[in-house]
Design a protein around this motif. Structure first.
Motif, PDB file in Angstrom:
ATOM      1  N   CYS A  13       0.851  -1.186   0.000  1.00 29.48           N
ATOM      2  CA  CYS A  13       0.000   0.000   0.000  1.00 29.48           C
ATOM      3  C   CYS A  13       0.893   1.245   0.000  1.00 29.48           C
ATOM      4  N   CYS A  67       0.193   3.024   3.714  1.00 33.19           N
ATOM      5  CA  CYS A  67       0.540   2.423   5.007  1.00 33.19           C
ATOM      6  C   CYS A  67       1.599   1.336   4.877  1.00 33.19           C
ATOM      7  N   CYS A  71      -4.324  -0.362   0.072  1.00 29.94           N
ATOM      8  CA  CYS A  71      -4.909  -1.557   0.675  1.00 29.94           C
ATOM      9  C   CYS A  71      -6.426  -1.418   0.700  1.00 29.94           C
ATOM     10  N   CYS A 119      -7.618   4.262   2.949  1.00 25.62           N
ATOM     11  CA  CYS A 119      -6.528   3.936   3.882  1.00 25.62           C
ATOM     12  C   CYS A 119      -6.011   5.227   4.504  1.00 25.62           C
ATOM     13  N   ARG A 128       0.362   2.450  12.150  1.00 26.36           N
ATOM     14  CA  ARG A 128      -0.612   2.306  11.065  1.00 26.36           C
ATOM     15  C   ARG A 128      -1.978   2.741  11.595  1.00 26.36           C
TER      16      ARG A 128
HETATM   17 ZN   LIG Z   1      -2.931   1.064   3.422  1.00 17.80          ZN
END
Ligand SMILES: [Zn+2]
Ligand SMILES: [Zn+2]
Length: 191
Positions: A80, A83, A141, A145, A155
């Motif tokens: 991603c 993140c 993701c 996100c 995260r």
């Molecule tokens: Zn992500």
């Protein structure tokens, strides 16, 4: 032409079209699974080298060459962009390209069109273009996100209520000091 650039008929994405016999209208359909070549994708997302690529192909002889139409399916892996969590996705792309017979392509055309070499077609550049075009510029993701905490790198999707004590940024503290000094110097010239 330079012989070292010739296609290797045994390479997984090189196909022999000789069976079509250069007869316009003759056609061959095939389904095959080949290992992905290196660098099939972009830095953050792509098809892992050697992982299976399922191909459905149709080779069709036309007047000037062989028309290749197909679809490719493969598994994408990457991370991603916000993140950095690993992500896995499927890709399903379509492609089509006319490969011109070498003796039909004029010299100045040869750089711009795909040509057959010894009745062989190389699917690799075709596949790579189709895959790269289909990839998102920034893989995520999930669409929303929230990424990583700018302060500690946690995260945020795992910890949405994440917060830090508001601390005075040292840069602000320095600025406040400067302003105070400025005030004093202004005052002293006025006097
Ligand atoms: Zn992500
Ligand atoms: Zn944090």
């Amino acid at each position: 032409m330079n012989n070292s650039n010739r296609l290797d008929p045994r390479a997984p994405l090189v196909l022999d079209t000789r069976e079509l016999g250069r007869r316009p209208g003759s056609m061959r359909e095939m389904t095959l699974t080949e290992p992905a070549p290196a660098d099939l994708g972009i830095e953050v997302l792509g098809v892992a080298e050697g992982s299976p690529v399922e191909l459905d192909l149709r080779l069709e002889a036309v007047m000037e060459g062989v028309l290749v139409t197909g679809t490719a399916r493969a598994t994408l892996t990457g991370e991603c962009a916000r993140c950095l969590e690993p992500l896995v996705d499927e890709i399903d792309v379509r492609f089509q390209e006319l490969f011109v017979y070498e003796d039909h392509a004029s010299d100045d055309e040869e750089d711009e069109v795909s040509t057959l070499q010894d009745d062989l077609v190389d699917l690799e550049p075709l596949l790579r273009d189709a895959v790269v075009l289909a990839l998102p510029f920034q893989p995520l993701c999930r669409d929303d996100c929230p990424g990583l905490c700018t302060e500690c790198g946690a995260r945020l999707a795992d910890d949405p209520d994440h917060a830090h004590e508001a601390a005075i940024d040292p840069r602000w503290a320095a600025l406040t000091e400067l302003e105070t000094n400025d005030d004093q110097s202004t005052r002293s010239t006025e006097q």
